[in-house]
Design a protein around this motif. Structure first.
Motif, short mmCIF file in Angstrom:
data_model
loop_
_atom_site.label_atom_id
_atom_site.label_comp_id
_atom_site.label_asym_id
_atom_site.label_seq_id
_atom_site.Cartn_x
_atom_site.Cartn_y
_atom_site.Cartn_z
N ILE A 151 0.83 -1.21 0.00
CA ILE A 151 0.00 0.00 0.00
C ILE A 151 0.86 1.25 0.00
CG2 ILE A 151 -0.28 0.05 2.53
CD1 ILE A 151 -3.17 1.07 1.99
N GLN A 152 2.04 1.19 0.66
CA GLN A 152 2.93 2.35 0.66
C GLN A 152 3.45 2.63 -0.74
OE1 GLN A 152 3.15 -0.21 2.83
NE2 GLN A 152 2.80 0.70 4.85
N HIS A 153 3.81 1.57 -1.46
CA HIS A 153 4.29 1.74 -2.84
C HIS A 153 3.19 2.32 -3.72
CE1 HIS A 153 5.23 -0.28 -6.92
NE2 HIS A 153 5.79 0.90 -6.89
N ILE A 154 1.96 1.81 -3.59
CA ILE A 154 0.86 2.29 -4.43
C ILE A 154 0.51 3.73 -4.09
CG2 ILE A 154 -1.54 1.94 -5.08
CD1 ILE A 154 0.51 -0.10 -6.23
N LEU A 155 0.54 4.10 -2.81
CA LEU A 155 0.30 5.50 -2.44
C LEU A 155 1.39 6.40 -3.00
CD1 LEU A 155 -0.88 5.03 1.25
CD2 LEU A 155 -2.28 5.85 -0.67
N SER A 207 9.46 12.00 15.48
CA SER A 207 9.87 12.48 16.81
C SER A 207 11.35 12.83 16.86
CB SER A 207 9.55 11.43 17.88
OG SER A 207 10.38 10.28 17.72
N GLN A 208 12.08 12.48 15.80
CA GLN A 208 13.51 12.76 15.75
C GLN A 208 13.76 14.06 15.01
OE1 GLN A 208 16.20 9.44 15.26
NE2 GLN A 208 17.38 10.57 13.72
N ALA A 209 14.59 14.90 15.58
CA ALA A 209 14.89 16.20 14.98
C ALA A 209 15.46 16.03 13.58
CB ALA A 209 15.88 16.96 15.85
N GLY A 210 14.99 16.87 12.67
CA GLY A 210 15.52 16.89 11.32
C GLY A 210 14.76 16.01 10.34
N ILE A 211 13.85 15.16 10.82
CA ILE A 211 13.07 14.31 9.92
C ILE A 211 11.72 14.97 9.68
CG2 ILE A 211 11.90 12.08 9.68
CD1 ILE A 211 14.23 10.77 11.06
N HIS A 212 11.31 15.03 8.42
CA HIS A 212 10.05 15.68 8.09
C HIS A 212 9.30 14.87 7.03
CE1 HIS A 212 12.88 17.26 5.06
NE2 HIS A 212 11.82 17.37 4.26
N THR A 213 8.00 15.13 6.92
CA THR A 213 7.15 14.43 5.97
C THR A 213 7.20 15.12 4.60
OG1 THR A 213 5.63 13.60 7.66
CG2 THR A 213 4.75 13.80 5.43
N VAL A 214 7.32 14.30 3.56
CA VAL A 214 7.32 14.80 2.19
C VAL A 214 5.91 14.74 1.61
CG1 VAL A 214 8.27 14.52 -0.14
CG2 VAL A 214 9.70 14.04 1.88
N VAL A 215 5.22 13.65 1.83
CA VAL A 215 3.84 13.49 1.36
C VAL A 215 3.14 12.50 2.29
CG1 VAL A 215 4.36 11.59 -0.23
CG2 VAL A 215 2.40 13.07 -0.69
N ASP A 216 1.84 12.70 2.51
CA ASP A 216 1.10 11.75 3.34
C ASP A 216 0.09 10.99 2.49
OD1 ASP A 216 -1.59 13.04 3.38
OD2 ASP A 216 -0.60 14.59 4.57
N GLU A 219 -3.20 12.74 1.21
CA GLU A 219 -2.89 13.63 0.07
C GLU A 219 -2.73 12.83 -1.21
OE1 GLU A 219 0.77 16.59 -1.34
OE2 GLU A 219 0.73 15.77 0.69
N ALA A 220 -2.08 11.67 -1.10
CA ALA A 220 -1.85 10.84 -2.29
C ALA A 220 -3.15 10.22 -2.81
CB ALA A 220 -0.84 9.74 -1.96
N PHE A 221 -3.96 9.68 -1.91
CA PHE A 221 -5.19 9.00 -2.32
C PHE A 221 -6.29 9.99 -2.67
CE2 PHE A 221 -9.13 6.58 -1.61
CZ PHE A 221 -8.87 5.44 -2.35
N GLY A 222 -6.30 11.12 -1.99
CA GLY A 222 -7.31 12.14 -2.24
C GLY A 222 -8.39 12.23 -1.20
N THR A 223 -8.47 11.24 -0.31
CA THR A 223 -9.43 11.24 0.80
C THR A 223 -9.02 10.13 1.76
OG1 THR A 223 -11.79 11.17 1.38
CG2 THR A 223 -11.03 9.62 -0.30
N GLU A 224 -9.81 9.90 2.79
CA GLU A 224 -9.49 8.82 3.72
C GLU A 224 -9.64 7.47 3.04
OE1 GLU A 224 -10.42 10.08 8.22
OE2 GLU A 224 -12.21 9.98 6.95
N PHE A 225 -8.88 6.50 3.52
CA PHE A 225 -8.92 5.16 2.97
C PHE A 225 -8.56 4.17 4.08
CE2 PHE A 225 -4.71 6.93 2.60
CZ PHE A 225 -3.89 5.93 3.08
N THR A 226 -8.92 2.94 3.87
CA THR A 226 -8.56 1.89 4.83
C THR A 226 -7.12 1.49 4.61
OG1 THR A 226 -10.79 1.05 5.13
CG2 THR A 226 -9.00 -0.50 5.50
#
Length: 348
Positions: A151-155, A207-216, A219-226
């Motif tokens: 699912i991570q790869h498809i997202l 929770s570790q300094a310097g790590i940030h999110t690039v995409v969630d 955002e990728a799917f366009g709405t909530e998903f299971t």
């Protein structure tokens, strides 16, 4: 979002399970007690998405609904490995992402969705300051996820299509790694530049300094998903409906337990994740966490995966890929689609 329609699941199961809905409660209870000992082989992977399985195991919820049931556990590193275990006849039920389930279904594995498991925040993290969008990843970078088709790869492919114009734009820099190994590599800034992962690993990374999110994931799917679904073999459903029903009802009760008693659930789950109870409770109640048994996004994933070339066929209806209790929970509103029907698809 609280759409854990447990009562619908239970009603559907009671209507379709082995015991007649007209039988007296005492007779049904006696039949359950007299049921032969059955072995149920359950496969799972890593992460908080599998928490309901741990709760059901620790509280003996599967055995509650089928006394004498023997549960055998198999922990695997990816949905692909679960597919192989099903093909080999080594597994009866498993919890996995929708995409690897669809890949297996496309290849002819005789299984369907038995229950939703959870809606959770999935995300791609990096420690590199110069990476703030997918376009910033270069040919020397590596993005880890459990396996191709996960699912991570498809997202990631969905996000790549939105941002880069092609769902396969980042396939060449993807690497398969189990979540615990990839999280350790990312936090130690070794071998990989990014990790598309799920709770608790993305929570730990952030929770570790310097790590940030690039995409969630949303955002990728366009709405909530299971995030995860429980799948069962057609053989189990047809030939051992008592064990099937016990599994689905155990998951429903375990999910409700987590939602209604997060503090107690955290105490049970903490040792499994090597965390203290306070941190586990924090993760269980993190924004976006929801243990919900009605799946969302089944058709949206299948449509995208066919268009992107990851599978060859798509189901025409949810009933092709889900058992009757799931179809009943989603419902079918006459005249126009109901909310849960609509949420099986990606927004246009």
């Amino acid at each position: 979002m609280k759409r854990s329609i447990i009562f619908f699941v239970l009603i559907a199961l009671l209507l379709s399970a082995c015991s007649s809905s007209t039988a007296a409660p005492a007779a049904a209870e006696a039949a359950a007690i007299d049921a032969p000992v059955t072995t149920l082989r359950v496969a799972q992977q890593f992460g908080l998405g599998y928490a309901a399985l741990t709760i059901a195991d620790e509280l003996n919820l599967f055995e509650k609904y089928l006394p004498g049931l023997q549960v055998e556990w198999l922990q695997l590193g990816s949905g692909g490995a679960i597919n192989e275990a099903f093909i080999a006849g080594e597994v009866d039920v498993a919890v996995m992402g929708i995409p690897p389930f669809l890949i297996g279904w496309d290849k002819g594995i005789p299984w369907r969705v038995a229950s939703g498991m959870c809606v959770m925040p999935l995300s791609l993290q990096t420690y590199k300051d110069n990476i703030n969008s997918l376009a910033d990843f270069g040919p020397d970078d590596k993005i880890a996820y459990p396996a191709p088709g996960s699912i991570q790869h498809i997202l990631l492919s969905m996000a790549a299509e939105r941002q880069l114009g092609s769902p396969t734009a980042l396939d060449d820099i993807g690497v398969a790694m189990a979540h615990p190994d990839a999280a350790a590599a990312l936090m130690n800034q070794k071998d990989i530049s990014g990790h598309f992962t799920s709770p608790p690993y993305n929570f730990q990374e952030l929770s570790q300094a310097g790590i940030h999110t690039v995409v969630d994931g949303t955002e990728a799917f366009g709405t909530e998903f299971t995030f995860l679904v429980a799948v069962a073999s057609e053989e189990l459903y047809e030939n051992n409906p008592q064990a099937y029903s016990a599994f689905v009802m155990g998951i429903a009760e375990a999910s409700d337990y987590i939602n209604q008693h997060p503090q107690e659930a955290a105490a049970i789950l903490a040792p499994s994740f090597g965390l203290d109870e306070e941190t586990t409770l924090k993760y269980l109640t993190w924004p976006g966490m929801n243990y919900v048994t009605t799946p969302l996004g089944l058709m949206g994933f299948s449509d995208f995966m066919q268009n992107a070339g990851y599978i060859e066929k798509v189901p025409e209806t949810v009933s092709e890929i889900a058992f009757p209790n799931v179809v009943a929970a989603i419902g079918q509103q006459s005249g126009t689609s109901g909310e849960l029907e609509t949420l099986q698809f990606r927004p246009e």
